[in-house]
Design a protein around this motif. Structure first.
Motif, PDB file in Angstrom:
ATOM      1  N   ASP A 281      20.001  19.342   9.107  1.00 59.94           N
ATOM      2  CA  ASP A 281      19.469  18.548  10.455  1.00 59.94           C
ATOM      3  C   ASP A 281      19.861  17.184  10.345  1.00 59.94           C
ATOM      4  O   ASP A 281      20.288  16.427  11.250  1.00 59.94           O
ATOM      5  CB  ASP A 281      18.230  18.917  10.535  1.00 59.94           C
ATOM      6  CG  ASP A 281      17.644  18.395  11.961  1.00 59.94           C
ATOM      7  OD1 ASP A 281      18.431  18.676  12.896  1.00 59.94           O
ATOM      8  OD2 ASP A 281      16.597  17.878  11.969  1.00 59.94           O
TER       9      ASP A 281
ATOM     10  N   GLN B 227      25.222  21.116  17.363  1.00 58.47           N
ATOM     11  CA  GLN B 227      23.638  21.467  17.738  1.00 58.47           C
ATOM     12  C   GLN B 227      23.323  23.080  17.806  1.00 58.47           C
ATOM     13  O   GLN B 227      22.291  23.147  17.539  1.00 58.47           O
ATOM     14  CB  GLN B 227      23.403  20.593  19.038  1.00 58.47           C
ATOM     15  CG  GLN B 227      22.037  20.800  19.410  1.00 58.47           C
ATOM     16  CD  GLN B 227      21.348  19.993  18.499  1.00 58.47           C
ATOM     17  OE1 GLN B 227      21.357  18.710  18.411  1.00 58.47           O
ATOM     18  NE2 GLN B 227      20.184  20.467  17.732  1.00 58.47           N
ATOM     19  N   ALA B 228      24.220  23.720  18.271  1.00 62.39           N
ATOM     20  CA  ALA B 228      23.945  25.152  18.374  1.00 62.39           C
ATOM     21  C   ALA B 228      23.902  25.719  17.281  1.00 62.39           C
ATOM     22  O   ALA B 228      23.199  26.634  16.798  1.00 62.39           O
ATOM     23  CB  ALA B 228      25.052  25.716  19.411  1.00 62.39           C
TER      24      ALA B 228
ATOM     25  N   ASP C 124      20.561  24.384  15.347  1.00 64.67           N
ATOM     26  CA  ASP C 124      19.387  25.333  15.989  1.00 64.67           C
ATOM     27  C   ASP C 124      19.242  26.561  15.485  1.00 64.67           C
ATOM     28  O   ASP C 124      18.095  27.025  15.034  1.00 64.67           O
ATOM     29  CB  ASP C 124      19.530  25.214  17.597  1.00 64.67           C
ATOM     30  CG  ASP C 124      19.470  23.887  18.245  1.00 64.67           C
ATOM     31  OD1 ASP C 124      18.805  22.827  17.499  1.00 64.67           O
ATOM     32  OD2 ASP C 124      19.657  23.608  19.453  1.00 64.67           O
TER      33      ASP C 124
ATOM     34  N   ARG D 291      16.157  28.121  12.705  1.00 68.23           N
ATOM     35  CA  ARG D 291      15.317  29.219  13.070  1.00 68.23           C
ATOM     36  C   ARG D 291      15.673  30.594  12.408  1.00 68.23           C
ATOM     37  O   ARG D 291      15.002  31.447  12.564  1.00 68.23           O
ATOM     38  CB  ARG D 291      15.191  29.326  14.644  1.00 68.23           C
ATOM     39  CG  ARG D 291      16.274  29.943  15.310  1.00 68.23           C
ATOM     40  CD  ARG D 291      16.488  30.120  16.824  1.00 68.23           C
ATOM     41  NE  ARG D 291      17.500  31.052  17.331  1.00 68.23           N
ATOM     42  CZ  ARG D 291      18.371  30.021  18.160  1.00 68.23           C
ATOM     43  NH1 ARG D 291      18.100  28.665  18.248  1.00 68.23           N
ATOM     44  NH2 ARG D 291      19.489  30.766  18.682  1.00 68.23           N
TER      45      ARG D 291
END
Length: 230
Positions: free
Chosen positions: A115, A186-187, A190, A194
């Motif tokens: 990140d 970003q996808a 993300d 998670r």
């Protein structure tokens, strides 16, 4: 004569650097398909001995940007569009698998590092610093590979990555592509944060094939330039 490269360890590091420079000359259209790459001329250009030049040409042959012709020398060539598609498809499948495994296996610290790298890439993207973005992009993908925890898979991925690397780099010449690449990252981030392996897999596959579209456009432009000159 070009800027000299190399020093005491030219047979190792310098060969890789020379290969990188020649790749950029070819995909940048400064050396067109059909041109012969002569060891002596290249040694004079870069200010090195012929040994690292010979090794650089061997590395270059692995990317399919040159062809060694028996008793004739080394000539610049380009992969056919179908061949380039095949290479990118393999790259997309391998990286997608790395992404899925990374989402399942990365530690919390590794997810945080990914990140952070993504955020640093955002700074480079907004500043239009293509060189910094390219370097950060390599680090971003390397972190995903490491997070996959699969040595054999990473070895295979690295081998295919090496083949498509010159064509992946051309995307960084377009500022609009930097923004698109960062959005695609970003996808990926993300999904990995998670722990969604399937989403990470899909996002990385889409990301690589988007780079493929840029590479195909560039290949077409190089082919056209070579035909005009020929």
């Amino acid at each position: 004569m070009g800027r000299q490269i190399g020093g005491g360890h030219e047979d190792e590091v310098t060969a890789a650097l020379l290969c990188h420079r020649l790749e950029d000359d070819i995909v940048g259209g400064r050396i067109l398909p059909g041109a012969r790459l002569e060891e002596l001329a290249l040694a004079r250009r870069f200010g090195v001995s012929r040994t690292p030049i010979r090794e650089a040409l061997q590395l270059l042959a692995a990317t399919e940007l040159v062809e060694k012709r028996p008793n004739r020398g080394v000539y610049v060539t380009l992969p056919a569009p179908e061949r380039l598609t095949s290479m990118f498809e393999a790259m997309a499948e391998l990286e997608a698998t790395c992404g899925r495994l990374a989402a399942e296996r990365m530690t919390p610290a590794e997810r945080g590092q990914l990140d952070h790298t993504h955020r640093v890439l955002g700074v480079a993207m907004r500043a239009g610093e293509a060189g910094d973005y390219e370097a950060g992009n390599r680090r971003f993908h390397d972190q995903i590979y490491a997070g996959a925890r699969s040595d054999v898979l990473v070895e295979l991925t690295a081998a295919v990555r090496r083949r498509v690397a010159p064509f992946r780099r051309v995307q960084f010449n377009h500022l609009a592509r930097l923004g698109a690449s960062h959005h695609e990252h970003q996808a990926v981030v993300d999904a990995i944060l998670r722990g969604d392996g399937r989403a990470a897999e899909a996002a990385l596959h889409s990301h690589i094939m988007a780079a493929h579209e840029v590479a195909q456009d560039f290949l077409a432009s190089l082919t056209l330039a070579a035909r005009r000159q020929g």
